[in-house]
Design an enzyme around this catalytic site. Structure first.
Site, PDB file in Angstrom:
ATOM      1  N   ASP A 231      11.743 -14.508 -21.776  1.00  0.00           N
ATOM      2  CA  ASP A 231      10.897 -14.152 -22.911  1.00  0.00           C
ATOM      3  C   ASP A 231      11.679 -14.211 -24.216  1.00  0.00           C
ATOM      4  O   ASP A 231      12.601 -15.022 -24.349  1.00  0.00           O
ATOM      5  CB  ASP A 231      10.307 -12.752 -22.675  1.00  0.00           C
ATOM      6  CG  ASP A 231       8.884 -12.628 -23.185  1.00  0.00           C
ATOM      7  OD1 ASP A 231       8.705 -12.706 -24.406  1.00  0.00           O
ATOM      8  OD2 ASP A 231       7.964 -12.448 -22.368  1.00  0.00           O
ATOM      9  N   HIS A 261       7.453  -9.530 -28.217  1.00  0.00           N
ATOM     10  CA  HIS A 261       6.738  -9.941 -27.012  1.00  0.00           C
ATOM     11  C   HIS A 261       7.509  -9.585 -25.747  1.00  0.00           C
ATOM     12  O   HIS A 261       6.957  -9.020 -24.793  1.00  0.00           O
ATOM     13  CB  HIS A 261       6.481 -11.450 -27.087  1.00  0.00           C
ATOM     14  CG  HIS A 261       5.613 -11.995 -26.002  1.00  0.00           C
ATOM     15  ND1 HIS A 261       6.121 -12.436 -24.795  1.00  0.00           N
ATOM     16  CD2 HIS A 261       4.279 -12.185 -25.934  1.00  0.00           C
ATOM     17  CE1 HIS A 261       5.126 -12.878 -24.033  1.00  0.00           C
ATOM     18  NE2 HIS A 261       3.990 -12.734 -24.704  1.00  0.00           N
ATOM     19  N   ASN A 356      -4.203 -18.581 -22.394  1.00  0.00           N
ATOM     20  CA  ASN A 356      -5.347 -17.964 -23.064  1.00  0.00           C
ATOM     21  C   ASN A 356      -6.295 -18.932 -23.755  1.00  0.00           C
ATOM     22  O   ASN A 356      -6.758 -18.672 -24.860  1.00  0.00           O
ATOM     23  CB  ASN A 356      -4.840 -16.963 -24.117  1.00  0.00           C
ATOM     24  CG  ASN A 356      -3.897 -15.933 -23.566  1.00  0.00           C
ATOM     25  OD1 ASN A 356      -4.015 -15.536 -22.417  1.00  0.00           O
ATOM     26  ND2 ASN A 356      -2.949 -15.502 -24.387  1.00  0.00           N
ATOM     27  N   SER A 424      -0.281 -12.717 -21.118  1.00  0.00           N
ATOM     28  CA  SER A 424       1.094 -12.216 -21.231  1.00  0.00           C
ATOM     29  C   SER A 424       1.201 -10.779 -20.748  1.00  0.00           C
ATOM     30  O   SER A 424       2.214 -10.365 -20.185  1.00  0.00           O
ATOM     31  CB  SER A 424       1.575 -12.254 -22.686  1.00  0.00           C
ATOM     32  OG  SER A 424       2.139 -13.488 -23.018  1.00  0.00           O
TER      33      SER A 424
END
Length: 485
Positions: A231, A261, A356, A424
């Protein structure tokens, strides 16, 4: 001119299998490619716009074990007199570098990987086409930016827990009939309650972002398991991690989470109040920053995780390894497939985000490969057990997990939290359940295929109703506690 295009998944696998049996030995290699600037071996227009430069990732065959210098000399580079630089990326618990990456000063080549050897290079399309015929290279593709699987603009900073509760475990200890010690947490986010109950949540006037839900988990959930968060880095100083989070790799020479994130995903996996498995060891693999995510960084970062996993699995306190990757792109990328295949072959488990775009998840990397290798591709659901409007769907989604209004740790300070939406946020919930199950089922520690079957078998059936022509998983992740809290 031939156009470079991504091989289909089936063709990737065919090439991998055929290369393993037919790749020539080092003594049979022939010079088949000229270095950039030495004249193209493929005819093309004199207009440079017809033959543009791109960044490429080249991955070597497993049979190619020669030193990098020999390989580049054969390709037409002169490495004599060139500067060879070794970059130490990440620090182990012993204080020594945990991973080294080598770069040459010839045409900006950067080499990396110990388990999957690769290099990046900037060259013209025609030169890349000629390079495809080099027998030492099993995969060549244009380097492509990846994306965080979070809904843009969904981040909302939330008020933290009262200072008296920050970093303090105030949970109710209980015992089941089998004498197994378990815990009920009364100040949990909604997503944790949904993981530990059999029926849809009755909010009873509570908002999804309220920390007023109940989460049931076993006291030793995830204890000792190594989780590698691929990440943007982790805010390791956050009180919620209690010293269990460490950075071990960065592709950029910096380890701080400048995006938030990675810290949020790590919190959903392992934070004291926001995490599924509150006892795991979290290892940060920084593959992106505020400028985006590099495809080659993902290969190098997971390669570093594989190296550490192979060291750890010989040690007596090894409990298992899980990769959590809330990153992706379209179309599916060969490099994602190949490095994740190496990881599962080594016995690592992996949870990835379905992305997404509210469309077929089979068009996105790395989730499309869930049909070929035992990684778990995760879609997002809301508090009403409905597929989130943004979530990808279809046969390449293995399971759903909460992914809307998810409260977890953030990078703003040592106690900061935020609410985010996205696959996520769903992916790390499954990561945490895998870690929990590794403690419960030691025989599955090095068997990702059996673990995937086990996770899907424990899921709640028929919960996420199909709402489109692409039918797929109707499963919702669950930790197996009976009834509702």
């Amino acid at each position: 001119m031939k156009t470079l295009s991504l091989l289909s998944t089936a063709l990737i696998i065919t090439i991998l299998q055929s290369t393993a049996s037919t790749a020539p030995t080092a003594t049979k290699y022939k010079h088949q490619w000229r270095r950039p600037g030495a004249g193209s071996v493929v005819s093309h227009s004199t207009n440079p716009n017809d033959d543009p430069y791109h960044d490429y990732i080249a991955i070597l065959s497993d049979d190619e074990v020669r030193p990098w210098g020999d390989i580049f000399d054969e390709m037409g580079f002169s490495t004599q007199g060139s500067t060879k630089k070794t970059h130490s990326l990440g620090v182990s618990l012993s204080g020594k570098p945990s991973y080294n990456m080598t770069s040459y000063d010839v045409s900006g080549i950067r080499t990396f990987g110990k388990n999957l050897r690769a290099f990046t290079i900037h060259m013209r399309e025609s030169e890349a086409e000629a390079m495809e015929d080099n027998p030492s290279i099993i995969s060549l593709e244009r380097s492509q930016k990846r994306e965080w699987a979070v809904v843009p603009g969904s981040a909302k900073i939330q008020p933290p827990l009262p200072p008296a509760d920050q970093g303090v475990r105030r949970f109710e200890i209980r015992k089941r009939q089998d004498a197994q010690v378990w815990v009920q947490q009364g100040n949990a986010p909604w997503n944790l309650q949904r993981l530990s109950c059999q029926h849809r949540i009755d909010a009873k006037g509570r908002l999804p972002t309220d920390l007023k839900y109940n989460y049931r988990f076993e006291q030793d959930a995830g204890k000792g398991v190594d989780v590698y968060v691929v990440d943007s880095g982790i805010n390791v100083d956050h009180v919620e991690f209690q010293g269990r989070a460490r950075m071990m790799f960065s592709y950029f020479g910096k380890v701080d989470d400048d995006v938030g994130h990675g810290t949020h995903c790590a919190g959903t996996i392992a934070a004291l109040h926001y995490g599924v498995a509150k006892n795991v060891n979290i290892w940060g693999i920084k593959v992106g920053d505020s400028n985006g995510v590099n495809g080659e960084a993902i290969v190098a970062g997971i390669d570093a995780a594989i190296t550490r996993h192979n060291q750890r699995k010989t040690q007596p306190d090894f409990m298992g390894s899980v990769i959590s990757m809330s990153i992706g792109t379209a179309p599916p990328q060969q490099s994602d497939f190949m490095i994740l295949q190496k990881a599962v072959q080594a016995g690592m488990h992996a949870s990835v985000a379905a992305m997404n775009s509210a469309t077929d998840a089979c068009n996105f990397s790395p989730g499309a490969f869930s049909q070929q290798i035992p990684i778990i591709n995760v879609g997002a659901a809301d508090i009403n057990d409905t597929r989130a409007a943004f979530s990808n769907f279809g046969k390449c989604v293995d399971i759903y997990a909460p992914g809307v209004s998810i409260v977890s740790t953030f990078n703003n300070n040592a106690t900061g939290i935020a609410s985010l939406d996205g696959t996520s946020m769903a992916c790390p919930a499954v990561t945490g359940i895998i870690a929990d199950e590794l403690v419960r089922n030691p025989k599955l520690r090095l068997d990702p295929a059996a673990m995937k079957k086990h996770i899907l078998g424990k899921a709640l059936k028929g919960v996420i109703k199909p709402d489109n022509v692409l039918t797929g998983a109707e499963l919702l992740i669950n930790n197996g506690f009976p009834g509702d809290p």
